[in-house]
Scaffold this active site. Structure first.
Site, mmCIF file in Angstrom:
data_model
loop_
_atom_site.group_PDB
_atom_site.id
_atom_site.type_symbol
_atom_site.label_atom_id
_atom_site.label_comp_id
_atom_site.label_asym_id
_atom_site.label_seq_id
_atom_site.Cartn_x
_atom_site.Cartn_y
_atom_site.Cartn_z
ATOM 1 N N THR A 1 34.750 21.698 43.039
ATOM 2 C CA THR A 1 35.452 20.789 42.153
ATOM 3 C C THR A 1 35.115 21.158 40.711
ATOM 4 O O THR A 1 33.969 21.501 40.422
ATOM 5 C CB THR A 1 34.971 19.352 42.421
ATOM 6 O OG1 THR A 1 35.034 19.146 43.823
ATOM 7 C CG2 THR A 1 35.837 18.343 41.729
ATOM 8 N N ASP B 1 40.902 36.039 45.025
ATOM 9 C CA ASP B 1 41.698 34.818 45.165
ATOM 10 C C ASP B 1 42.654 34.704 43.982
ATOM 11 O O ASP B 1 42.681 33.697 43.292
ATOM 12 C CB ASP B 1 40.784 33.591 45.274
ATOM 13 C CG ASP B 1 41.545 32.374 45.788
ATOM 14 O OD1 ASP B 1 42.675 32.563 46.304
ATOM 15 O OD2 ASP B 1 41.027 31.261 45.666
#
Ligand SMILES: *[C@@H]1O[C@H](CO)[C@@H](O)[C@H](O)[C@H]1NC(C)=O
Ligand SMILES: *[C@@H]1O[C@H](CO)[C@@H](O)[C@H](O)[C@H]1NC(C)=O
Ligand SMILES: *[C@@H]1O[C@H](CO)[C@@H](O)[C@H](O)[C@H]1NC(C)=O
Ligand SMILES: *[C@@H]1O[C@H](CO)[C@@H](O)[C@H](O)[C@H]1NC(C)=O
Ligand SMILES: *[C@@H]1O[C@H](CO)[C@@H](O)[C@H](O)[C@H]1NC(C)=O
Ligand SMILES: *[C@@H]1O[C@H](CO)[C@@H](O)[C@H](O)[C@H]1NC(C)=O
Ligand SMILES: *[C@@H]1O[C@H](CO)[C@@H](O)[C@H](O)[C@H]1NC(C)=O
Ligand SMILES: *[C@@H]1O[C@H](CO)[C@@H](O)[C@H](O)[C@H]1NC(C)=O
Ligand SMILES: *[C@@H]1O[C@H](CO)[C@@H](O)[C@H](O)[C@H]1NC(C)=O
Ligand SMILES: *[C@@H]1O[C@H](CO)[C@@H](O)[C@H](O)[C@H]1NC(C)=O
Ligand SMILES: *[C@@H]1O[C@H](CO)[C@@H](O)[C@H](O)[C@H]1NC(C)=O
Ligand SMILES: *[C@@H]1O[C@H](CO)[C@@H](O)[C@H](O)[C@H]1NC(C)=O
Length: 787
Positions: free
Chosen positions: A474, A586
């Site tokens: 997060t 990614d």
């Protein structure tokens, strides 16, 4: 008491580091400090000869000067005798038998004043020949003295048509070589209005300087009346000798008409100090005296300095690291530099003879100097709990009381601390510490944030601060106490096998300094999960800009092309230019951030890996984001640099088509954007997939060129895909071939971008020394006009 004073000298704040509880220690230290005020100062070095008076009024008079109260208070020359006239209150000091009052004495100069002798003045009646001025001359001499006029003095002359001349020499009987003459003319423009200001130097005022080494000066002030308007504008003119400190002195020109008013009003001029350079008299220079040191006034640890004024004489000066009066036995004393706290508050200061040394306690790194790198702690290193050591040192009751008071707190803190240490170790802190201490490049580049600091910055990881949530953790927005905005990434739990890898990444990423890569500022390892701290990028993700319908301005093709060039450049840099190749692993549009100038920044290296140079691929558990994932990697679990190329190809298609990489409302086999795109390309039907927002923009050739490049990137056989470097070069050349569109401007995100004709290529953004032929888009000369 005496012995505790000795102890206290040794007990300085770094001593506290041996205590786990700094607070407790600090409170003891402040008590010791209070006691230490009672301790006598040991370092009262000699200032005057024994039995001689130190001050006259407010003035301290150091040897070789001396107040004449007994014989031999000054050095053996009557010129160094200071006459202290106590009938004034406070008493005034006069220089020898002169009428000059001494106002200050420095190592090289003596400041004196006599407002009457330093002033020349002439006032004229209506008729020129009726002079009423007190004196049109200044005449001061220090012949046969150890004093010369310093070059800090000037002649300042005020008047509207007046000439000040000055002559000087060092020896009245020998005119050459040091005779000097000079002067200046003060003038103002008439008519003068009642509140016109004169300034110095400038209107109504002039200045002339005086070279060093003069022993007498003669200043004449004369009128230029007859040469100018034929009458005096103002009745008076003045000349002052002394050091005029303010570089810009202002006065009312009309005040020149009345000498009394003028002199009372502008007292800075009548109070000018006259600066004299002084030396120890003697005809022999330092090198001659060195052979016969009996006559040399300089004491231990001091050097003899020849006079720089061109006249004979010398001075003594303490060597560096020493202090005191160099003319008085026992000479200059070692300075205990440690009293000035030259070391970092965590550092340990060791005074040495003539110098000092800062060092850092165990577990700290750095040079220990306050003005150097200081001592910084890599958290987690053990502070030794040495509470017992303090108890023995005789502070008895007070200490015990304060111990009780702090003990509770201490125990709680210690538990807290132990936990932080545990986390720190588990998160690879010790490994990172090792890396830092042995790697010059990393030293100082990684900042260790404390858990407390980040907790405060993110408002206890408040949910309202969440910027994004993803597979790797997060991200919170935070503000450091210095006001800097940061993004804090709370990673997913790291298992022990991944620790080494993770730490490696931190080390590698901390060294990357590329305009299009989000900068890692530091980390915090003393929390349960490691926290990474990045610079904060304000304008959201590329994904939002492409796909969010609510964004008001269409995302133009040239803006998209610019971003693709930037991202490709950053990835090429990571693959080839960084010291170790780094695969991002990614790449997706939601990992590309845009700053306030819409510069792309590649972010989120959560699963990126740097690999050893001889390795060409990694065999890993498949990770990445569906829709961007290289099918070859998916099958073989072998991640290569070409897998990043594939993902980048998907981003190109996203930019071309404006569609999401995976769509949910189409048939199964058509969900993947990449697949649909490849089908279109094979069917020669590019238009069916192009974003209408860019298809209309009259850039057909560019669109086709980029589409072809995307097709190559998406080749199912990784070996046939281009490298990131090739992709970056190709995109750059597409952009360089851009011709100016007919309008020359394209509206874009509320700003106007003007297309440059040529693109500057700069390599400055590459910090690596590796071959960097990849063209960079980083200096794209945007001309931005906010509308
Ligand atoms: C002063 O100095 C002179 C010569 O240096 C010496 O002969 C004399 O004894 C000194 N007087 C005193 C009181 O120290
Ligand atoms: C001190 O100053 C006063 C006033 O100017 C003067 O009358 C007196 O003679 C001075 N004393 C000495 C010792 O110079
Ligand atoms: C000069 O001025 C004084 C007073 O200002 C005056 O008494 C005197 O008469 C003047 N002399 C001449 C020659 O004008
Ligand atoms: C001036 O110079 C002469 C000749 O060189 C010398 O005898 C004399 O002592 C000097 N005077 C001063 C005040 O230095
Ligand atoms: C000049 O002085 C007059 C009065 O003497 C005053 O009224 C005026 O404001 C002044 N002008 C400036 C520019 O200071
Ligand atoms: C200054 O005045 C003195 C005495 O009136 C004169 O001897 C000298 O030549 C003058 N100097 C200058 C530079 O005018
Ligand atoms: C005069 O100015 C110099 C620098 O311009 C400064 O170092 C010095 O302290 C000043 N002296 C006084 C008396 O203000
Ligand atoms: C200066 O003073 C004189 C005599 O007091 C006077 O005649 C003259 O006008 C004054 N000049 C100015 C500019 O005020
Ligand atoms: C010191 O004086 C001697 C003799 O006058 C001269 O030879 C030498 O050069 C001087 N040294 C310096 C450093 O001025
Ligand atoms: C301080 O320095 C001296 C000499 O350099 C050395 O002998 C001494 O051990 C040092 N003390 C400490 C506490 O480091
Ligand atoms: C400081 O200490 C280090 C190591 O103890 C020594 O090498 C160095 O010479 C010292 N520096 C000074 C100025 O004493
Ligand atoms: C720090 O201070 C030392 C001694 O005062 C000096 O030698 C050194 O140059 C300073 N370093 C910096 C970076 O200012």
């Amino acid at each position: 008491m005496i012995s505790s004073c000795g102890i206290m000298k040794r007990l300085r704040s770094p001593w506290c580091h041996h205590f786990a509880n700094h607070r407790l220690c600090s409170s003891i230290m402040s008590m010791l400090f209070l006691l230490s005020m009672v301790c006598p100062s040991s370092n009262a070095s000699a200032f005057t000869k024994p039995g001689c008076q130190r001050t006259c009024g407010n003035l301290e008079i150091p040897y070789p000067f001396g107040i004449e109260i007994g014989p031999n208070c000054s050095i053996s020359s009557p010129w160094f005798d200071i006459k202290c006239n106590t009938s004034f209150d406070p008493p005034k000091a006069y220089l020898a038998d002169t009428p000059f009052e001494v106002v200050d004495i420095s190592e090289t100069q003596i400041y004196v004043k006599n407002s009457r002798l330093q002033l020349a003045m002439a006032c004229y009646g209506k008729e020129l020949d009726n002079k009423t001025g007190s004196s049109t001359k200044i005449s001061i001499e220090f012949l046969h003295s150890p004093y010369t006029f310093s070059d800090a003095n000037q002649i300042t002359s005020l008047g509207c048509d007046d000439l000040a001349t000055v002559e000087g020499a060092s020896n009245a009987s020998v005119w050459k070589p040091s005779k000097f003459g000079g002067g200046c003319l003060s003038y103002c423009c008439s008519p003068v209005e009642p509140n016109d200001t004169g300034s110095c130097p400038g209107a109504g005022c002039c200045r002339t300087s005086i070279p060093k080494g003069q022993r007498y000066l003669n200043v004449n002030l004369s009128d230029m009346h007859s040469n100018w308007q034929g009458f005096k504008i103002f009745q008076c003119s003045f000349a002052f000798l002394g050091m005029m400190n303010s570089s810009d002195f202002k006065f009312r020109l009309y005040d020149l008409n009345d000498s009394t008013t003028f002199l009372n009003k502008y007292t800075t001029l009548t109070d000018l100090p006259l600066v004299l350079d002084w030396t120890v008299p003697g005809s022999r220079n330092c090198s001659e005296l060195a052979e016969d040191s009996a006559d040399l006034a300089c004491q231990q640890n001091s050097d003899c300095i020849d006079s720089d004024t061109g006249v004979e004489g010398y001075r003594c000066r303490c060597r560096e690291g020493y202090d005191g009066n160099p003319y008085l036995a026992p000479g200059c004393q070692d300075i205990d530099e440690c009293n000035d706290d030259p070391c970092d508050s965590n550092g340990i200061c060791n005074n040495t003879v003539g110098s000092y040394n800062c060092s850092c306690p165990d577990g700290y790194f750095g040079d220990g100097r306050r003005n150097g790198s200081g001592c910084f702690q890599v958290p987690g290193s053990r502070d030794k709990v040495a509470i017992g050591a303090g108890l023995g040192s005789g502070m008895g009751l007070i200490l015990l009381l304060s111990t009780c008071f702090w003990l509770k707190r201490f125990l709680k803190k210690r538990k807290n601390k132990e936990q932080r240490e545990k986390f720190f170790k588990r998160n690879g802190g010790l490994l990172l510490q090792q890396q830092i201490s042995k790697d010059e490049d990393v030293y100082g580049k990684i900042r260790f944030f404390t858990s407390k600091e980040l907790d405060k910055a993110s408002d206890h990881f408040n949910e309202s601060r969440i910027l994004g949530q993803g597979g790797q953790g997060t991200v919170y927005k935070g503000m450091l106490s210095d006001g800097k905005i940061i993004a804090i990434k709370k990673s997913k739990l790291v298992n022990e096998k991944q620790v080494k890898q993770f730490i490696n990444e931190v080390v590698v990423l901390s060294q990357i300094n590329h305009r299009n890569i989000v900068k890692l500022l530091g980390c915090c390892l003393e929390t349960e999960v490691p926290l990474l701290v990045y610079e904060f990028i304000s304008h959201g993700t590329l994904f939002n800009h492409i796909h969010d319908e609510s964004i008001e301005f269409p995302f133009s093709w040239s803006a998209r092309l610019k971003i693709s060039v930037e991202v490709a450049g950053a990835l090429a840099y990571l693959h080839s230019a960084a010291s170790l190749p780094i695969y991002h692993r990614d790449i997706k549009s939601s990992n590309i951030l845009l700053d306030e100038k819409y510069v792309a920044k590649v972010s989120d290296f959560g699963i990126s890996r740097s690999i050893e140079v001889d390795q060409t691929h990694l065999t890993t558990q498949v990770k990445g984001t569906f829709g961007y994932l290289d099918p070859e990697y998916f099958q073989s679990s072998q991640f290569t640099e070409k897998s990043d190329v594939y993902s980048f190809g998907v981003i190109l298609v996203e930019l071309l088509s404006g569609q999401k990489p995976v769509s949910s409302n189409t048939k199964e086999e058509e969900r993947s954007l990449a697949t649909r795109f490849l089908l279109c390309m094979e069917g020669n039907n590019l238009d069916s997939i192009l974003d209408t927002r860019v298809a209309d923009q009259d850039r057909r050739e560019e669109l086709i060129a980029v589409a072809k490049l995307a097709q190559k990137c998406l080749n199912l056989n990784g070996k046939l895909r281009p490298t990131m470097k090739e992709v970056a070069m190709e995109l750059e050349s597409v952009r360089m071939s851009q011709t100016l569109p007919t309008t020359a401007k394209t509206e874009y995100q509320g700003v106007w971008l003007r297309k440059p004709k040529a693109i500057l290529i700069s390599e400055d953004d590459y910090t690596s020394t590796a071959d960097t032929t990849t063209p960079s888009s980083n200096d794209y000369p945007l001309t931005i006009h906010t509308s």
